[in-house]
Scaffold this motif. Structure first.
Motif, PDB file in Angstrom:
ATOM      1  N   SER A   1      28.795  38.043  33.120  1.00  0.00           N
ATOM      2  CA  SER A   1      28.592  37.535  34.482  1.00  0.00           C
ATOM      3  C   SER A   1      29.288  36.193  34.674  1.00  0.00           C
ATOM      4  CB  SER A   1      27.099  37.408  34.788  1.00  0.00           C
ATOM      5  OG  SER A   1      26.480  36.485  33.922  1.00  0.00           O
TER       6      SER A   1
ATOM      7  N   HIS B   1      38.177  32.524  36.304  1.00  0.00           N
ATOM      8  CA  HIS B   1      37.900  33.813  36.962  1.00  0.00           C
ATOM      9  C   HIS B   1      38.700  34.940  36.300  1.00  0.00           C
ATOM     10  CE1 HIS B   1      35.122  33.231  40.272  1.00  0.00           C
ATOM     11  NE2 HIS B   1      35.703  32.071  40.540  1.00  0.00           N
ATOM     12  N   LYS B   2      39.928  34.629  35.914  1.00  0.00           N
ATOM     13  CA  LYS B   2      40.782  35.617  35.242  1.00  0.00           C
ATOM     14  C   LYS B   2      40.180  36.008  33.880  1.00  0.00           C
ATOM     15  CE  LYS B   2      45.544  36.059  33.503  1.00  0.00           C
ATOM     16  NZ  LYS B   2      46.736  35.282  33.138  1.00  0.00           N
TER      17      LYS B   2
ATOM     18  N   ASN C   1      37.047  35.858  33.008  1.00  0.00           N
ATOM     19  CA  ASN C   1      35.832  36.627  33.272  1.00  0.00           C
ATOM     20  C   ASN C   1      36.177  38.063  33.650  1.00  0.00           C
ATOM     21  OD1 ASN C   1      33.871  37.267  35.989  1.00  0.00           O
ATOM     22  ND2 ASN C   1      32.845  36.858  34.055  1.00  0.00           N
ATOM     23  N   ARG C   2      37.188  38.196  34.488  1.00  0.00           N
ATOM     24  CA  ARG C   2      37.576  39.515  35.024  1.00  0.00           C
ATOM     25  C   ARG C   2      38.278  40.370  33.975  1.00  0.00           C
ATOM     26  NH1 ARG C   2      40.082  37.286  38.985  1.00  0.00           N
ATOM     27  NH2 ARG C   2      42.155  37.478  38.083  1.00  0.00           N
ATOM     28  N   GLU C   3      39.231  39.760  33.248  1.00  0.00           N
ATOM     29  CA  GLU C   3      40.101  40.549  32.367  1.00  0.00           C
ATOM     30  C   GLU C   3      39.583  40.644  30.932  1.00  0.00           C
ATOM     31  OE1 GLU C   3      44.097  39.048  32.670  1.00  0.00           O
ATOM     32  OE2 GLU C   3      44.187  39.388  34.832  1.00  0.00           O
TER      33      GLU C   3
ATOM     34  N   ASP D   1      36.233  39.889  30.154  1.00  0.00           N
ATOM     35  CA  ASP D   1      34.779  40.060  30.215  1.00  0.00           C
ATOM     36  C   ASP D   1      34.030  38.905  29.542  1.00  0.00           C
ATOM     37  OD1 ASP D   1      32.798  41.650  31.370  1.00  0.00           O
ATOM     38  OD2 ASP D   1      32.283  42.542  29.442  1.00  0.00           O
TER      39      ASP D   1
ATOM     40  N   GLU E   1      32.665  32.624  44.895  1.00  0.00           N
ATOM     41  CA  GLU E   1      33.050  33.900  44.277  1.00  0.00           C
ATOM     42  C   GLU E   1      32.237  34.224  43.026  1.00  0.00           C
ATOM     43  OE1 GLU E   1      37.353  34.444  43.862  1.00  0.00           O
ATOM     44  OE2 GLU E   1      37.597  32.799  45.288  1.00  0.00           O
TER      45      GLU E   1
ATOM     46  N   ASP F   1      29.021  35.543  40.670  1.00  0.00           N
ATOM     47  CA  ASP F   1      28.060  36.648  40.745  1.00  0.00           C
ATOM     48  C   ASP F   1      26.689  36.102  41.123  1.00  0.00           C
ATOM     49  OD1 ASP F   1      29.913  38.592  39.801  1.00  0.00           O
ATOM     50  OD2 ASP F   1      29.606  37.869  37.757  1.00  0.00           O
TER      51      ASP F   1
END
Length: 282
Positions: free
Chosen positions: A36, A187-188, A190-192, A194, A209, A211
């Motif tokens: 998260s 953010h990258k 976290n997104r790519e 995890d 942005e 969670d």
């Protein structure tokens, strides 16, 4: 699954002679889910930085517990593993940069962990690529901008391959461009990759942005929910001495002037669409 869990967490800094210690954290119960992106907000003295430093055993509870993937931060045998899993990025990147060349700085932590040379090379390359700093690999860190330095500090943490990164006011000393660079990088990640991200900040717009947003006040969790759930609590936030995002502030003022607009249009595009729709109805 939870990455971090706190149970009735309390912490007090040492008091002056003759004074009683004052609790900086007062029974904080929360859990941070793996993968998260959580933003922790609060004014100065709310306990947010103390909370951050409790998440990887920089500070140990004086009451209650902190668990990192089930490991108790007060268990000395788990300390190295906890620090490997939860990396910290602090406010001033100059305090975290230790080498004269960017790639050497990023390699510093894995070298100290006894990682093999070939593996260090791979980790350094991957970490710099993750924060878009590959082109600066052979540069001197002191010649970089604030945002670039902070991205190097983040790369140094990534090279340890943590499962969670805690950023303690890591954007506070940066200009808007530097802040955006650092936010884009985390953010990258976290997104790519995890990677769980816990971002401690007083910049409301950095939470749009996320969670989840946790608002701290007087050592306790005052509000906890999605950005839309938290930022529509305009008056409670103002009572705690906090502002709301510019979009919410505008919508709140328009509502008070009689325009029927929602408060949960956080982004500029959502806000513009909400105002346009409300004006079309009138």
């Amino acid at each position: 699954m939870d990455m971090i869990e706190t149970k009735a967490l309390e912490f007090a800094y040492p008091a002056e002679e003759g004074e009683k210690p004052v609790l900086a954290l007062r029974g904080v119960d929360t859990a941070i889910e793996k993968g998260s992106f959580v933003v922790v907000l609060g004014h100065n003295g709310s306990g947010k930085s103390t909370f951050a430093k409790s998440l990887n055993a920089i500070l140990l509870p004086c009451g209650g517990k902190v668990y990192v993937e089930g490991m108790d931060t007060q268990d000395e045998a788990c300390l190295l593993e906890i620090r490997r899993r939860v990396g910290m990025v602090f406010q001033n990147p100059d305090n975290q940069i230790v080498a004269n060349v960017v790639e050497e700085d990023v390699a510093f932590a894995p070298e100290n962990l006894g990682v093999a040379s070939e593996e260090i090379r791979r980790r350094v390359d991957d970490a710099l690529a993750a924060v878009d700093m590959t082109a600066f690999m052979t540069h001197a860190p002191h010649l970089l901008s604030g945002g670039q330095k902070q991205r190097v500090a983040i790369a140094g943490v990534i090279a340890m391959e943590p499962e969670c990164i805690v950023l303690d006011e890591a954007t506070a000393m940066l200009d808007p461009i530097g802040r955006q660079e650092v936010l884009s990088a985390v953010h990258k990640l976290n997104r790519e990759k995890d990677i769980t991200v816990v971002l401690i900040t007083h910049h409301m717009n950095e939470a749009e942005e996320a969670d989840r947003v946790i608002v701290m006040d007087d050592g306790r969790i005052a509000l906890d929910g999605t950005p839309k759930e938290v930022f529509t609590q305009v008056e409670p936030l103002r009572t705690m001495g906090l502002t709301v995002p510019d979009t919410v502030d505008l919508l709140d003022r328009l509502r008070k002037d009689g325009l029927d607009v929602p408060l949960d249009a956080l982004t500029v595009d959502e806000c513009a669409a909400a105002i346009t729709a409300a004006l079309a109805k009138n």
